[in-house]
Design an enzyme around this catalytic site. Structure first.
Site, mmCIF file in Angstrom:
data_model
loop_
_atom_site.group_PDB
_atom_site.id
_atom_site.type_symbol
_atom_site.label_atom_id
_atom_site.label_comp_id
_atom_site.label_asym_id
_atom_site.label_seq_id
_atom_site.Cartn_x
_atom_site.Cartn_y
_atom_site.Cartn_z
ATOM 1 N N LEU A 166 0.757 -0.742 0.089
ATOM 2 C CA LEU A 166 0.141 0.365 0.002
ATOM 3 C C LEU A 166 0.994 0.994 -0.271
ATOM 4 C CD1 LEU A 166 -3.281 0.045 1.951
ATOM 5 C CD2 LEU A 166 -3.264 0.526 0.184
ATOM 6 N N ASP A 167 0.529 2.145 -0.439
ATOM 7 C CA ASP A 167 1.718 3.333 -1.169
ATOM 8 C C ASP A 167 1.666 4.103 0.296
ATOM 9 O OD1 ASP A 167 1.930 3.056 -3.411
ATOM 10 O OD2 ASP A 167 0.271 4.774 -3.775
ATOM 11 N N VAL A 168 2.482 4.602 1.229
ATOM 12 C CA VAL A 168 2.861 5.515 1.593
ATOM 13 C C VAL A 168 1.613 6.360 2.033
ATOM 14 C CG1 VAL A 168 4.397 7.186 3.286
ATOM 15 C CG2 VAL A 168 5.066 5.409 1.593
ATOM 16 N N ALA A 223 -1.612 6.091 1.254
ATOM 17 C CA ALA A 223 -3.052 5.275 1.700
ATOM 18 C C ALA A 223 -2.959 4.591 3.166
ATOM 19 C CB ALA A 223 -2.737 4.442 0.787
ATOM 20 N N ARG A 258 -3.523 5.435 -8.645
ATOM 21 C CA ARG A 258 -3.686 6.713 -8.920
ATOM 22 C C ARG A 258 -3.586 6.626 -10.061
ATOM 23 N NH1 ARG A 258 2.246 6.954 -6.837
ATOM 24 N NH2 ARG A 258 1.789 4.493 -7.012
#
EC number: 5.4.99.25
Length: 339
Positions: A39-41, A43, A175
């Protein structure tokens, strides 16, 4: 060593790797821990963690469907595709509420995506985001993904934002989806909020939220643990005899008696996965079985050469192996040390 799953809720502002490190600190450095999909930072949301032998099943969760809720800010594009990036373009046109809702149908189905430059994918052995941060041009190949569901939940005309829910396949970059949605609406866009709400069987309602490793103990995590077999509930299972278990443990191919074992498999015969992955030969004798759910009667070959692409083998109630069944032979993909 105990082996299980943890349904962790990752907060914003921390990397997936950092969260794994926090849990390892709680459980002990000798314990193997891995996550099932970065998971993105920026997110937040569900990040299933595998502990011990469960790490051998991570790929099954990576391949599972995922659901997200995300909010798009229209009229602006950033280099990273989210709010943490630098603005690189703007556009005056903002779509209407009707357009924001109606665009969803265009994206449901098989879709081609180009992953964002700020991603964990590797280019010649280097993470793409590292190259992007250095200002280097990053070219990533398009990939095929599937959007199973996409719907607009809310449109805020004043703030030029829209919130969406999506159910998608592995490899989907939200994104990129947000940018593509905006482009389809003749605008630009970036993600200002992103939350993963489900990964396979793991949902946010019963997730563990970790703010600080000092607040959570090993006993607490083990009490919240989910059995290793939980993600295999929809997959065919066979029970091994002593001799079959011995063969599988030593990495040998294992034969199953079809007249006996097919009757056990037939309990699952009407699940969709079984129908899709089964090849049946012609036989003179058939096993007549009624599906309790539909009341329909099926005639199935008793002397069947059965092929199943994925199933698991259980021995004395414990997970022994996952693998495939090719005609009369079980071939193990992973063998587990749980006995």
């Amino acid at each position: 060593m105990n082996s299980y799953w943890l349904n962790i809720y990752k907060p914003r502002g921390i990397s997936s790797a950092k969260l794994v490190s926090m849990v390892k600190k709680i459980l002990g450095k000798e314990v193997k821990v891995g996550h099932a999909g970065t998971l993105d930072v920026e997110a937040e949301g569900i990040l299933p963690l595998a502990v011990g032998e469960a790490t051998k099943l991570i790929q099954l969760l990576i391949d599972a469907k995922k659901t997200y809720i995300f909010t798009v800010k229209f009229g602006t594009k950033t280099d990273s595709g989210d709010y943490a990036g630098t603005v690189i373009a703007t556009k005056d046109y903002i779509p209407s509420q009707e357009e924001a809702y109606n665009v969803c149908s265009k994206f449901i189905g098989n879709v081609t995506q180009i992953p964002p430059a700020f991603s964990a994918l590797k280019v010649n052995g280097v993470r793409a985001y590292k190259l992007a941060r250095e200002g280097k041009e990053v070219e990533l190949k398009p990939r095929n993904i599937t959007i199973y569901n996409l719907k607009c939940l809310n449109f805020d005309e004043k703030n030029a934002t829209a919130s969406y829910y999506t159910e998608c396949s592995k490899g989907t970059y939200i994104r990129t989806l947000a940018e593509d949605l905006a482009l389809s609406l003749q605008s630009l866009g970036f993600v200002i909020e992103l939350r993963r709400t489900q990964v396979g069987i793991f949902k946010e309602e019963n997730a563990i939220r970790i703010k600080s490793p000092d607040e959570i103990t090993k006993n607490f995590l083990e009490e919240k643990s989910i059995k290793i077999e939980a993600i295999l509930d929809d997959i065919l299972v066979l029970d091994a005899t002593d001799s079959q278990a011995q063969q599988i443990k030593y990495g040998q191919k294992c034969l199953f008696n079809y007249e006996e074992d097919f009757r056990r498999l037939s309990k699952f015969a009407y699940r969709e996965e079984f129908e899709e992955n089964t090849e049946r030969s012609t036989a003179a004798y058939t096993l007549v079985r009624e599906d309790a759910n539909t009341g329909l009667t099926y005639k199935l070959p008793l002397e069947v050469e059965l092929s199943v692409s994925l199933l698991w083998v259980r021995y004395k109630g414990n997970l022994l192996a996952i693998g495939s069944l090719n005609k009369s032979c079980f071939n193990s993909l992973r063998v587990f040390n749980l006995l």
